[in-house]
Design a protein around this motif. Structure first.
Motif, PDB file in Angstrom:
ATOM      1  N   THR A  88       2.423   0.261  -6.088  1.00 14.34           N
ATOM      2  CA  THR A  88       2.260   1.383  -5.177  1.00 14.34           C
ATOM      3  C   THR A  88       1.865   0.812  -3.828  1.00 14.34           C
ATOM      4  OG1 THR A  88       1.513   2.789  -6.984  1.00 14.34           O
ATOM      5  CG2 THR A  88       1.022   3.540  -4.753  1.00 14.34           C
ATOM      6  N   LEU A  89       2.702   1.015  -2.817  1.00 11.97           N
ATOM      7  CA  LEU A  89       2.453   0.474  -1.492  1.00 11.97           C
ATOM      8  C   LEU A  89       2.344   1.590  -0.468  1.00 11.97           C
ATOM      9  CD1 LEU A  89       5.090  -2.405  -1.487  1.00 11.97           C
ATOM     10  CD2 LEU A  89       2.643  -2.613  -1.871  1.00 11.97           C
ATOM     11  N   PRO A  90       1.424   1.463   0.498  1.00  9.19           N
ATOM     12  CA  PRO A  90       1.397   2.436   1.585  1.00  9.19           C
ATOM     13  C   PRO A  90       2.624   2.216   2.467  1.00  9.19           C
ATOM     14  CG  PRO A  90      -0.189   0.682   1.994  1.00  9.19           C
ATOM     15  CD  PRO A  90       0.388   0.449   0.626  1.00  9.19           C
ATOM     16  N   VAL A  91       3.167   3.281   3.000  1.00  5.87           N
ATOM     17  CA  VAL A  91       4.371   3.174   3.827  1.00  5.87           C
ATOM     18  C   VAL A  91       4.196   3.873   5.169  1.00  5.87           C
ATOM     19  CG1 VAL A  91       5.929   3.001   1.848  1.00  5.87           C
ATOM     20  CG2 VAL A  91       5.451   5.234   2.825  1.00  5.87           C
ATOM     21  N   THR A  92       5.059   3.504   6.097  1.00  5.69           N
ATOM     22  CA  THR A  92       5.143   4.148   7.402  1.00  5.69           C
ATOM     23  C   THR A  92       6.537   4.750   7.512  1.00  5.69           C
ATOM     24  OG1 THR A  92       3.662   2.507   8.345  1.00  5.69           O
ATOM     25  CG2 THR A  92       4.995   3.779   9.886  1.00  5.69           C
ATOM     26  N   LEU A  93       6.616   6.014   7.916  1.00  6.10           N
ATOM     27  CA  LEU A  93       7.900   6.674   8.114  1.00  6.10           C
ATOM     28  C   LEU A  93       8.205   6.736   9.605  1.00  6.10           C
ATOM     29  CD1 LEU A  93       7.491   9.682   5.644  1.00  6.10           C
ATOM     30  CD2 LEU A  93       8.745   7.568   5.264  1.00  6.10           C
TER      31      LEU A  93
ATOM     32  N   ALA B  19       7.106  -0.674   4.459  1.00  2.00           N
ATOM     33  CA  ALA B  19       5.826  -0.919   3.777  1.00  2.00           C
ATOM     34  C   ALA B  19       4.775  -1.317   4.806  1.00  2.00           C
ATOM     35  CB  ALA B  19       5.983  -2.015   2.733  1.00  2.00           C
ATOM     36  N   SER B  20       3.574  -0.751   4.658  1.00  2.00           N
ATOM     37  CA  SER B  20       2.454  -1.078   5.541  1.00  2.00           C
ATOM     38  C   SER B  20       1.544  -2.075   4.851  1.00  2.00           C
ATOM     39  CB  SER B  20       1.649   0.190   5.868  1.00  2.00           C
ATOM     40  OG  SER B  20       2.456   1.150   6.485  1.00  2.00           O
ATOM     41  N   PRO B  21       0.944  -2.989   5.611  1.00  2.00           N
ATOM     42  CA  PRO B  21       0.010  -3.926   4.972  1.00  2.00           C
ATOM     43  C   PRO B  21      -1.229  -3.215   4.476  1.00  2.00           C
ATOM     44  CG  PRO B  21       0.076  -4.265   7.349  1.00  2.00           C
ATOM     45  CD  PRO B  21       1.092  -3.228   7.026  1.00  2.00           C
ATOM     46  N   TYR B  22      -1.746  -3.639   3.340  1.00  2.00           N
ATOM     47  CA  TYR B  22      -2.983  -3.037   2.835  1.00  2.00           C
ATOM     48  C   TYR B  22      -3.956  -4.084   2.316  1.00  2.00           C
ATOM     49  CZ  TYR B  22      -1.511  -3.518  -2.039  1.00  2.00           C
ATOM     50  OH  TYR B  22      -1.132  -4.019  -3.259  1.00  2.00           O
ATOM     51  N   LEU B  23      -3.563  -5.327   2.251  1.00  2.00           N
ATOM     52  CA  LEU B  23      -4.453  -6.381   1.777  1.00  2.00           C
ATOM     53  C   LEU B  23      -4.962  -7.278   2.905  1.00  2.00           C
ATOM     54  CD1 LEU B  23      -2.647  -7.468  -1.501  1.00  2.00           C
ATOM     55  CD2 LEU B  23      -4.718  -6.108  -1.275  1.00  2.00           C
TER      56      LEU B  23
END
Length: 76
Positions: free
Chosen positions: A55-60, A71-75
């Motif tokens: 499950t990855l955060p995304v930007t539209l 895909a947005s960085p989360y780590l």
């Protein structure tokens, strides 16, 4: 930006497994209280299968039929 992952697998399936394993390792380096647990691998030894879940955060971006998903960085 995250460092590139070098895989040794010769198939797309093997590379996907290696990438998820690396993502899971990066998550495990985060303290348990803050760990996102967005990458999971479930292995069925009887069926000889592995189920990968990410499950990855995304930007539209864009509008109408020209929407792009990134895909947005989360780590970091």
């Amino acid at each position: 930006m995250a460092a590139a992952i070098t895989t040794s697998a010769t198939s797309l399936e093997g590379q996907a497994l290696e990438c998820i394993r690396e993502l899971q390792s990066l998550e495990l380096a985060i303290p348990e209280a803050d760990r996102p647990n967005n990458a999971t691998i479930a292995v069925d030894f009887e069926a000889l299968t592995a189920t990968l879940s990410v499950t990855l955060p995304v930007t539209l971006n864009g509008a109408g039929a020209a929407i792009s998903i990134t895909a947005s960085p989360y780590l970091s």
